[in-house]
Design a protein around this motif. Structure first.
Motif, short mmCIF file in Angstrom:
data_model
loop_
_atom_site.label_atom_id
_atom_site.label_comp_id
_atom_site.label_asym_id
_atom_site.label_seq_id
_atom_site.Cartn_x
_atom_site.Cartn_y
_atom_site.Cartn_z
N LYS A 52 0.84 -1.21 0.00
CA LYS A 52 0.00 0.00 0.00
C LYS A 52 0.87 1.26 0.00
N HIS A 53 1.91 1.26 0.85
CA HIS A 53 2.78 2.43 0.91
C HIS A 53 3.37 2.75 -0.46
N PHE A 54 3.98 1.77 -1.11
CA PHE A 54 4.64 2.04 -2.39
C PHE A 54 3.63 2.29 -3.52
N ALA A 55 2.41 1.78 -3.39
CA ALA A 55 1.38 2.11 -4.38
C ALA A 55 0.97 3.57 -4.26
N ASP A 56 0.88 4.06 -3.02
CA ASP A 56 0.47 5.45 -2.76
C ASP A 56 1.61 6.45 -2.91
N ASP A 57 2.84 6.03 -2.60
CA ASP A 57 3.97 6.95 -2.54
C ASP A 57 5.25 6.23 -2.99
N PRO A 58 5.36 5.92 -4.27
CA PRO A 58 6.53 5.16 -4.73
C PRO A 58 7.82 5.97 -4.63
N SER A 59 8.91 5.28 -4.31
CA SER A 59 10.22 5.91 -4.23
C SER A 59 11.08 5.62 -5.46
N ARG A 60 11.01 4.41 -5.96
CA ARG A 60 11.92 3.99 -7.02
C ARG A 60 11.92 4.93 -8.23
N PRO A 61 10.77 5.45 -8.69
CA PRO A 61 10.80 6.34 -9.85
C PRO A 61 11.63 7.61 -9.63
N PHE A 62 11.92 7.94 -8.39
CA PHE A 62 12.65 9.15 -8.06
C PHE A 62 14.10 8.87 -7.66
N ALA A 63 14.51 7.61 -7.74
CA ALA A 63 15.86 7.24 -7.31
C ALA A 63 16.91 7.80 -8.25
N ASP A 64 17.95 8.36 -7.65
CA ASP A 64 19.09 8.85 -8.42
C ASP A 64 19.98 7.70 -8.87
N LEU A 65 20.10 6.69 -7.99
CA LEU A 65 20.93 5.53 -8.29
C LEU A 65 20.19 4.26 -7.90
N LEU A 66 20.42 3.20 -8.67
CA LEU A 66 19.91 1.86 -8.35
C LEU A 66 21.10 1.03 -7.88
N ILE A 67 20.93 0.33 -6.77
CA ILE A 67 22.01 -0.46 -6.18
C ILE A 67 21.62 -1.93 -6.23
N ARG A 68 22.46 -2.74 -6.87
CA ARG A 68 22.24 -4.19 -6.92
C ARG A 68 23.37 -4.87 -6.19
N GLN A 69 23.00 -5.72 -5.24
CA GLN A 69 24.01 -6.49 -4.52
C GLN A 69 24.52 -7.59 -5.44
N CYS A 70 25.82 -7.74 -5.51
CA CYS A 70 26.44 -8.77 -6.34
C CYS A 70 27.14 -9.77 -5.43
N GLY A 71 27.76 -10.78 -6.02
CA GLY A 71 28.49 -11.76 -5.23
C GLY A 71 29.49 -11.10 -4.30
N LYS A 72 30.22 -10.13 -4.82
CA LYS A 72 31.16 -9.34 -4.02
C LYS A 72 30.91 -7.89 -4.34
N GLY A 73 30.36 -7.18 -3.41
CA GLY A 73 30.12 -5.75 -3.61
C GLY A 73 28.77 -5.45 -4.23
N TYR A 74 28.73 -4.30 -4.89
CA TYR A 74 27.48 -3.78 -5.43
C TYR A 74 27.69 -3.24 -6.83
N GLU A 75 26.65 -3.34 -7.63
CA GLU A 75 26.61 -2.69 -8.93
C GLU A 75 25.75 -1.44 -8.77
N VAL A 76 26.26 -0.32 -9.22
CA VAL A 76 25.54 0.95 -9.10
C VAL A 76 25.26 1.46 -10.51
#
Length: 178
Positions: free
Chosen positions: A139-163
């Motif tokens: 409900k929260h993300f349906a009413d007030d989504p954050s992802r569309p406003f994200a400056d960066l997307l962070i994906r966890q990888c085997g070692k570290g993160y992909e930005v």
């Protein structure tokens, strides 16, 4: 302020801790300390008055962290003013907070996978809580989504993160400064 948002169980706390260390041990505010059983997502006013407004004035903020097991707020804890303060938690990139953020980071992990990780982390003891949580988060993300406003997307990888660049490329009407 740098916000780290994403679904419960997506790795926000771990990433925020690593980010804070990389930023000369920047203070980290966990929104789990601001939310409560009675206010899973209705904590914006408390965050603004206890933390953001004092920090905006260059003052040390004091917030009362919530104890999820005892179901009550504890004694105030300080958040000193710093060049960067990291705020992490579900809803950290909500509409009411975006004007105060220099960056919004989104942990890029599908909600079902995030929730499975969260359930595994929290164990049987929190099983009933998770049933209500999933409904509230949807409900929260349906009413007030954050992802569309994200400056960066962070994906966890085997070692570290992909930005990677997020969907927010420019300053919008609810984000007067960065």
């Amino acid at each position: 302020m740098v916000a780290v948002d994403g679904h419960a169980g997506s790795g926000k706390s771990t990433f925020a801790g690593q980010l804070a260390r990389a930023l000369d041990d920047a203070p980290v505010l966990h929104l789990d300390d601001i939310a409560s059983h009675d206010e899973l997502f209705e904590w914006t006013g408390r965050l603004l008055t206890q933390v953001i407004e004092p920090l905006t004035r260059g003052e040390t903020a004091h917030y009362t962290p919530y104890d999820w097991r005892a179901r009550r707020f504890g004694p105030p804890l300080p958040v000193p003013p710093a060049p960067v303060v990291v705020v992490e938690g579900v809803g950290a990139g909500r509409r009411a907070l975006r004007p105060h953020l220099a960056q919004l980071l989104w942990m890029e992990l599908p909600h079902e996978e995030s929730w499975a990780r969260g359930r595994s982390r929290d164990g049987e003891e929190q099983r009933e809580f998770w049933r209500g949580w999933v409904r509230a988060e949807r409900k929260h993300f349906a009413d007030d989504p954050s992802r569309p406003f994200a400056d960066l997307l962070i994906r966890q990888c085997g070692k570290g993160y992909e930005v990677t660049n997020g969907p927010a490329g420019t300053v919008g009407p609810d984000q007067p400064f960065t």
